[in-house]
Design a protein around this motif. Structure first.
Motif, short mmCIF file in Angstrom:
data_model
loop_
_atom_site.label_atom_id
_atom_site.label_comp_id
_atom_site.label_asym_id
_atom_site.label_seq_id
_atom_site.Cartn_x
_atom_site.Cartn_y
_atom_site.Cartn_z
N MET A 55 -1.84 -1.79 -12.47
CA MET A 55 -1.75 -3.09 -13.15
C MET A 55 -1.17 -2.94 -14.55
O MET A 55 -0.36 -3.76 -14.98
CB MET A 55 -3.13 -3.74 -13.21
CG MET A 55 -3.61 -4.25 -11.89
SD MET A 55 -5.27 -4.97 -11.83
CE MET A 55 -5.68 -5.37 -13.46
N THR A 56 -1.55 -1.90 -15.25
CA THR A 56 -1.02 -1.66 -16.59
C THR A 56 0.47 -1.37 -16.54
O THR A 56 1.23 -1.88 -17.36
CB THR A 56 -1.77 -0.50 -17.26
OG1 THR A 56 -3.16 -0.77 -17.25
CG2 THR A 56 -1.30 -0.29 -18.68
N LYS A 58 2.57 -2.34 -14.23
CA LYS A 58 3.27 -3.57 -13.86
C LYS A 58 3.35 -4.52 -15.07
O LYS A 58 4.40 -5.13 -15.30
CB LYS A 58 2.54 -4.26 -12.71
CG LYS A 58 3.25 -5.49 -12.23
CD LYS A 58 2.53 -6.14 -11.06
CE LYS A 58 3.26 -7.39 -10.63
NZ LYS A 58 2.56 -8.09 -9.57
N GLN A 59 2.29 -4.61 -15.82
CA GLN A 59 2.29 -5.48 -17.01
C GLN A 59 3.28 -4.96 -18.04
O GLN A 59 4.00 -5.75 -18.66
CB GLN A 59 0.89 -5.54 -17.61
CG GLN A 59 0.76 -6.51 -18.75
CD GLN A 59 -0.65 -6.55 -19.30
OE1 GLN A 59 -1.45 -5.64 -19.07
NE2 GLN A 59 -0.97 -7.59 -20.02
N ASP A 60 3.35 -3.66 -18.23
CA ASP A 60 4.31 -3.08 -19.17
C ASP A 60 5.74 -3.34 -18.71
O ASP A 60 6.62 -3.63 -19.51
CB ASP A 60 4.08 -1.58 -19.35
CG ASP A 60 2.80 -1.29 -20.11
OD1 ASP A 60 2.28 -2.21 -20.76
OD2 ASP A 60 2.34 -0.14 -20.05
N ASP A 62 6.77 -5.84 -16.81
CA ASP A 62 7.05 -7.27 -16.99
C ASP A 62 7.33 -7.59 -18.45
O ASP A 62 8.20 -8.41 -18.75
CB ASP A 62 5.88 -8.11 -16.49
CG ASP A 62 5.74 -8.07 -14.98
OD1 ASP A 62 6.69 -7.66 -14.30
OD2 ASP A 62 4.65 -8.45 -14.48
N THR A 63 6.62 -6.95 -19.36
CA THR A 63 6.83 -7.18 -20.79
C THR A 63 8.22 -6.70 -21.21
O THR A 63 8.89 -7.36 -21.99
CB THR A 63 5.75 -6.45 -21.60
OG1 THR A 63 4.47 -6.87 -21.16
CG2 THR A 63 5.90 -6.74 -23.09
#
Length: 69
Positions: A55-56, A58-60, A62-63
């Motif tokens: 999840m981390t 993927k979030q990075d 996306d950012t």
């Protein structure tokens, strides 16, 4: 390495240490249920860390994609 990273790694290592200790004690006393529960706890914690890492990442990603160039 910052303080937060050190604290996170210490928590992770202490949990695996505690679960390993409980697994060793279960072997010592011959408790089948204790062995199973300790192994399940280790597997669940490992899976949780794997999911958290995914999840981390993927979030990075996306950012990075959303930031203007």
């Amino acid at each position: 390495m910052n303080l937060r990273s050190i604290i996170n790694k210490t928590i992770i290592l202490s949990f695996f240490g505690a679960a390993g200790y409980l697994l060793a004690r279960s072997f010592y006393y011959g408790s089948f249920l204790g062995i199973v529960l300790a192994i399940v706890a280790i597997i669940a914690w490992t899976y949780f860390l794997y999911q958290l890492n995914q999840m981390t990442a993927k979030q990075d990603a996306d950012t990075v994609e959303e930031s203007p160039s």
